[in-house]
Design a protein around this motif. Structure first.
Motif, PDB file in Angstrom:
ATOM      1  N   ILE A 153       7.928  10.760  -3.434  1.00 25.08           N
ATOM      2  CA  ILE A 153       8.270  10.126  -4.709  1.00 25.08           C
ATOM      3  C   ILE A 153       7.938   8.625  -4.709  1.00 25.08           C
ATOM      4  O   ILE A 153       8.065   7.943  -5.715  1.00 25.08           O
ATOM      5  N   GLY A 154       7.463   8.117  -3.562  1.00 24.99           N
ATOM      6  CA  GLY A 154       7.247   6.685  -3.398  1.00 24.99           C
ATOM      7  C   GLY A 154       6.330   6.008  -4.396  1.00 24.99           C
ATOM      8  O   GLY A 154       6.495   4.826  -4.698  1.00 24.99           O
ATOM      9  N   ALA A 155       5.359   6.724  -4.945  1.00 24.97           N
ATOM     10  CA  ALA A 155       4.407   6.103  -5.871  1.00 24.97           C
ATOM     11  C   ALA A 155       5.003   5.884  -7.264  1.00 24.97           C
ATOM     12  O   ALA A 155       4.585   4.973  -7.980  1.00 24.97           O
ATOM     13  N   ILE A 156       5.988   6.703  -7.637  1.00 23.83           N
ATOM     14  CA  ILE A 156       6.517   6.649  -8.996  1.00 23.83           C
ATOM     15  C   ILE A 156       7.148   5.296  -9.346  1.00 23.83           C
ATOM     16  O   ILE A 156       6.852   4.734 -10.408  1.00 23.83           O
ATOM     17  N   PRO A 157       8.019   4.729  -8.518  1.00 22.08           N
ATOM     18  CA  PRO A 157       8.594   3.419  -8.872  1.00 22.08           C
ATOM     19  C   PRO A 157       7.527   2.343  -9.075  1.00 22.08           C
ATOM     20  O   PRO A 157       7.672   1.467  -9.931  1.00 22.08           O
ATOM     21  N   LEU A 207      -2.660  -1.939  -9.140  1.00 22.81           N
ATOM     22  CA  LEU A 207      -1.804  -2.465 -10.209  1.00 22.81           C
ATOM     23  C   LEU A 207      -1.494  -3.923  -9.925  1.00 22.81           C
ATOM     24  O   LEU A 207      -1.358  -4.327  -8.775  1.00 22.81           O
ATOM     25  N   SER A 208      -1.379  -4.709 -10.991  1.00 19.35           N
ATOM     26  CA  SER A 208      -1.100  -6.131 -10.836  1.00 19.35           C
ATOM     27  C   SER A 208      -0.317  -6.645 -12.044  1.00 19.35           C
ATOM     28  O   SER A 208      -0.412  -6.096 -13.137  1.00 19.35           O
ATOM     29  N   HIS A 209       0.488  -7.709 -11.842  1.00 19.93           N
ATOM     30  CA  HIS A 209       1.205  -8.308 -12.960  1.00 19.93           C
ATOM     31  C   HIS A 209       0.764  -9.757 -13.187  1.00 19.93           C
ATOM     32  O   HIS A 209       1.445 -10.544 -13.819  1.00 19.93           O
ATOM     33  N   LYS A 218       0.840  -1.192   0.000  1.00 17.02           N
ATOM     34  CA  LYS A 218       0.000   0.000   0.000  1.00 17.02           C
ATOM     35  C   LYS A 218       0.874   1.240   0.000  1.00 17.02           C
ATOM     36  O   LYS A 218       1.839   1.304   0.727  1.00 17.02           O
ATOM     37  N   MET A 219       0.535   2.198  -0.833  1.00 15.40           N
ATOM     38  CA  MET A 219       1.223   3.472  -0.835  1.00 15.40           C
ATOM     39  C   MET A 219       0.188   4.545  -0.606  1.00 15.40           C
ATOM     40  O   MET A 219      -0.734   4.687  -1.394  1.00 15.40           O
ATOM     41  N   MET A 220       0.330   5.297   0.466  1.00 20.58           N
ATOM     42  CA  MET A 220      -0.637   6.331   0.788  1.00 20.58           C
ATOM     43  C   MET A 220      -0.011   7.687   0.522  1.00 20.58           C
ATOM     44  O   MET A 220       1.107   7.934   0.934  1.00 20.58           O
ATOM     45  N   ILE A 221      -0.726   8.522  -0.177  1.00 20.82           N
ATOM     46  CA  ILE A 221      -0.234   9.849  -0.484  1.00 20.82           C
ATOM     47  C   ILE A 221      -1.098  10.848   0.252  1.00 20.82           C
ATOM     48  O   ILE A 221      -2.309  10.819   0.170  1.00 20.82           O
ATOM     49  N   TRP A 259      -1.482  -0.968  -4.280  1.00 20.97           N
ATOM     50  CA  TRP A 259      -2.464   0.078  -4.529  1.00 20.97           C
ATOM     51  C   TRP A 259      -1.989   1.441  -4.047  1.00 20.97           C
ATOM     52  O   TRP A 259      -1.094   1.553  -3.229  1.00 20.97           O
ATOM     53  N   ILE A 260      -2.613   2.439  -4.609  1.00 20.98           N
ATOM     54  CA  ILE A 260      -2.345   3.834  -4.247  1.00 20.98           C
ATOM     55  C   ILE A 260      -3.685   4.472  -3.918  1.00 20.98           C
ATOM     56  O   ILE A 260      -4.647   4.320  -4.662  1.00 20.98           O
ATOM     57  N   GLN A 261      -3.748   5.153  -2.815  1.00 22.36           N
ATOM     58  CA  GLN A 261      -4.982   5.848  -2.450  1.00 22.36           C
ATOM     59  C   GLN A 261      -4.676   7.318  -2.208  1.00 22.36           C
ATOM     60  O   GLN A 261      -3.599   7.682  -1.747  1.00 22.36           O
ATOM     61  N   ASP A 262      -5.613   8.147  -2.564  1.00 18.88           N
ATOM     62  CA  ASP A 262      -5.404   9.582  -2.449  1.00 18.88           C
ATOM     63  C   ASP A 262      -6.743  10.257  -2.245  1.00 18.88           C
ATOM     64  O   ASP A 262      -7.772   9.781  -2.734  1.00 18.88           O
TER      65      ASP A 262
END
Length: 262
Positions: free
Chosen positions: A227-231, A258-260, A5-8, A187-190
């Motif tokens: 900058i954490g979400a960019i990679p 996002l998923s692979h 999880k990446m929280m912005i 995931w990214i939440q904002d």
């Protein structure tokens, strides 16, 4: 594999300075001003009431524009109906156009310059479909520039992301993302809630919002962001993406997965 999880989070502070001017009018000047009062040139009455909102300026109680009854920054969240449009020649000879507005509850009414009157309630019609399409397109531009294959929008991920976006507002600070056991999902939440003094007028449709979101996450428009979400967004291993978003008045909520895994 446990989801990442990446929280912005962001805080925008704007300060506005207002200057006041005092004018002393002599008796002769007052008589001249009275003779040059504003005059209505044309009135257009709408066949049906139009739903509108305001973004500032003054409301006048009459078409002579001599009496201000409200400053509209206090009514940015108020739902208004526009019933007519009037073209007025001001005392200085300049032609201006005003709308006659009446709040939904009928308590606030008067004339506001059309430059500060926008169609619809909730600051534009928000299209989730347009938002997703624009976000995927903008994100893939950045991926191409970094040598990564484009992401494919996935209906299942869209559905999961939308559930989360809808929950974000309802649950507030207690919100916790749920990717419903989607394999290898990150995931990214904002979220952004505009202050009453700065209404959201840039994102009046989903397409604008989708592009704006990616530009913000990529630190193009918001260089102060982490900058954490960019990679994660640029990860060449990711192949699919899903977006969820919702607008409630001046509140924006976004969730991306996002998923692979095929």
């Amino acid at each position: 594999m446990k989801a990442k999880k990446m929280m912005i989070s962001a805080l925008t502070v704007l300060s506005v300075t207002a200057m006041g001017l005092t004018t002393v009018t002599t008796g002769a000047n007052m008589a001249f001003a009275k003779s040059k009062a504003a005059k209505v040139l044309k009135t257009t009455t709408y066949k049906s009431k139009k739903k509108v909102h305001v973004t500032g300026s003054w409301m006048y109680s009459n078409t002579k524009l001599t009496r201000k009854n409200h400053h509209m920054t206090k009514f940015l969240y108020t739902k208004f109906y526009a019933t007519k449009k009037v073209q007025i020649r001001q005392a200085n000879g300049k032609k201006v156009t005003y709308n006659y507005l009446k709040s939904k509850d009928g308590k606030t009414k008067g004339y506001v310059s059309t430059k500060y009157v926008y169609s619809q309630w909730g600051y534009g019609k928000y299209s989730v479909k347009a938002y997703r399409k624009s976000a995927v397109k903008e994100l893939n531009k950045f991926r191409a520039e970094n040598g990564a294959a484009p992401l494919k929008e996935d209906a299942k991920l869209d559905k999961i992301a939308q559930k989360n976006a809808d929950r974000m507002r309802k649950e507030g600070k207690s919100f916790k993302g749920n990717v419903e056991d989607t394999p290898h999902a990150g995931w990214i939440q904002d979220a952004y809630v505009a202050p009453r003094s700065i209404p959201i007028i840039a994102y009046e449709n989903g397409s604008q919002w989708g592009q704006g979101e990616i530009l913000s996450w990529m630190r193009i428009t918001d260089r102060w962001r982490d900058i954490g979400a960019i990679p994660h967004l640029m990860n060449p291993k990711q192949t699919k993406v899903g977006f969820g978003g919702m607008q409630h008045g001046q509140e924006l909520y976004d969730f991306a997965i996002l998923s692979h895994k095929d």
